[in-house]
Design an enzyme around this catalytic site. Structure first.
Site, mmCIF file in Angstrom:
data_model
loop_
_atom_site.group_PDB
_atom_site.id
_atom_site.type_symbol
_atom_site.label_atom_id
_atom_site.label_comp_id
_atom_site.label_asym_id
_atom_site.label_seq_id
_atom_site.Cartn_x
_atom_site.Cartn_y
_atom_site.Cartn_z
ATOM 1 N N HIS A 34 39.787 33.350 38.590
ATOM 2 C CA HIS A 34 39.577 33.875 40.283
ATOM 3 C C HIS A 34 38.293 34.004 40.609
ATOM 4 C CE1 HIS A 34 39.348 38.053 38.564
ATOM 5 N NE2 HIS A 34 40.345 37.756 37.990
ATOM 6 N N ALA A 35 38.059 34.599 41.702
ATOM 7 C CA ALA A 35 36.577 34.810 42.297
ATOM 8 C C ALA A 35 35.963 35.680 41.470
ATOM 9 C CB ALA A 35 36.717 35.434 43.797
ATOM 10 N N HIS A 37 35.821 36.178 38.292
ATOM 11 C CA HIS A 37 35.156 35.209 37.144
ATOM 12 C C HIS A 37 33.998 34.420 37.594
ATOM 13 C CE1 HIS A 37 39.531 35.659 35.559
ATOM 14 N NE2 HIS A 37 38.778 36.177 34.460
ATOM 15 N N ASP A 150 36.648 45.825 33.819
ATOM 16 C CA ASP A 150 37.040 46.157 32.595
ATOM 17 C C ASP A 150 35.949 47.124 31.955
ATOM 18 O OD1 ASP A 150 39.836 44.770 32.523
ATOM 19 O OD2 ASP A 150 38.157 42.943 32.854
ATOM 20 N N SER A 185 42.261 40.387 39.606
ATOM 21 C CA SER A 185 42.788 40.419 38.344
ATOM 22 C C SER A 185 43.814 39.186 38.047
ATOM 23 C CB SER A 185 43.198 41.625 37.924
ATOM 24 O OG SER A 185 43.960 41.489 36.834
ATOM 25 N N SER A 186 43.562 38.774 36.803
ATOM 26 C CA SER A 186 44.634 37.726 36.782
ATOM 27 C C SER A 186 46.005 38.285 36.714
ATOM 28 C CB SER A 186 44.427 37.113 35.351
ATOM 29 O OG SER A 186 43.096 36.463 35.510
#
Ligand code: PAF
Length: 283
Positions: A34-35, A37, A150, A185-186
């Site tokens: 996603h954005a 990453h 994280d 978040s995934s």
């Protein structure tokens, strides 16, 4: 962008860049990009000549009843996004390329790995430290880029790198948020529409606590309790809400100035985490 599946292919490509004295920035991921990453890739590009991204859904960091099997795997979309973002190489290994059946070594950053997320996910940070250490040995990057979202993971990795003298510079990148404030978040993809409307309140709980700390004196335990109450009222099942010292994630004392608030909470079947960092002045 080159995509490779084996360690041999990875190291063959890297050898050419090393011979040309090119520096390498590494972005380890579990895919479903996603954005957040892609922002890591953007930062990586500003720090080194070459950017390597790995996608590996690491089984050893999932507990028995966790979402390893259902974790979203979106390789084709991920490849397109990485190509557009300008990554040079995608390392996409199968499990057999990473773990052999007779694997006997675990990297464990003791102490910190058993607190906060580690308390409710036993073994999770051993799985993270082990895979990140293995990937660092495979890629041997100059720089590695991780998300601040994280935060405990990043701290575990920084301690591992320090303790094992791994010659890599670790860079933490600001969390990318939806306009609602929800951290990307995934796992957000697991949320129902109704839950997605509530989810930004996790970040709101952090803002409220930060503002309280900055505005007035209240014992930290009281602020943590208030935040847990706020989350419960909103429909979460909070796991923890902790006011920590940013440097080592120990419980903060009133005289500490560099703080991070860490929280994790379940919303329906989805476990969400978030944090906020700030400085407090002592006058
Ligand atoms: O943050 C992640 O996506 C994973 O924990 C990591 C660092 C890629 C290790 O599997």
């Amino acid at each position: 962008m080159l995509t490779v599946n084996t360690l041999f292919e990875l190291q063959t490509a890297i050898k050419v860049w090393r011979l040309a004295r090119e520096s390498i920035a590494f972005v380890p991921t579990m895919g479903n990009l996603h954005a957040g990453h892609l922002q890591l890739v953007n930062v990586a590009k500003t720090k080194a000549d070459r950017v390597i991204v790995s996608i590996f859904v690491n089984p050893t960091q999932f507990g028995i009843n966790e979402d390893f099997d259902s974790y979203p795997r979106t390789e084709q979309e991920d490849k397109k996004s990485l190509k557009t973002a300008g990554a040079d190489l995608l390392f996409l290994p199968p499990n057999t390329e990473i773990y052999t059946p007779d694997t006997q070594t675990i990297v464990s950053v003791t102490g910190i790995s058993n607190r906060y997320c580690g308390a409710s996910r036993p073994g999770h940070f051993d799985g993270v430290a082990t895979i990140v250490c293995k990937l660092f040995n495979m890629v041997q990057p100059t720089i590695a880029v991780f998300g601040l979202k994280d935060f405990q993971q990043l701290t575990v990795i920084r301690i591992m790198v320090r303790d094992l003298n791994i010659p890599v510079q670790i860079i933490g990148v600001e969390t990318v948020r939806e306009p609602s404030g929800l951290a990307m978040s995934s796992r957000n993809g697991y949320l129902t529409a109704e839950e997605k409307a509530i989810a930004p309140l996790l970040y709101q709980s952090l803002i409220n606590a930060r503002d309280t700390i900055l505005a007035k004196y209240l014992p930290y335990s009281k602020i943590e309790q208030q935040a847990l109450g706020f989350l419960q009222q909103a429909g979460f099942q909070p796991d923890y809400f902790s006011i920590c010292r940013r440097s080592d994630l120990d419980n903060a004392r009133q005289e500490d100035t560099d703080l991070v608030l860490l929280t994790a909470a379940r919303l329906g079947k989805t476990r969400l985490i978030d944090n906020i960092c700030f400085r407090k002045s002592l006058e």
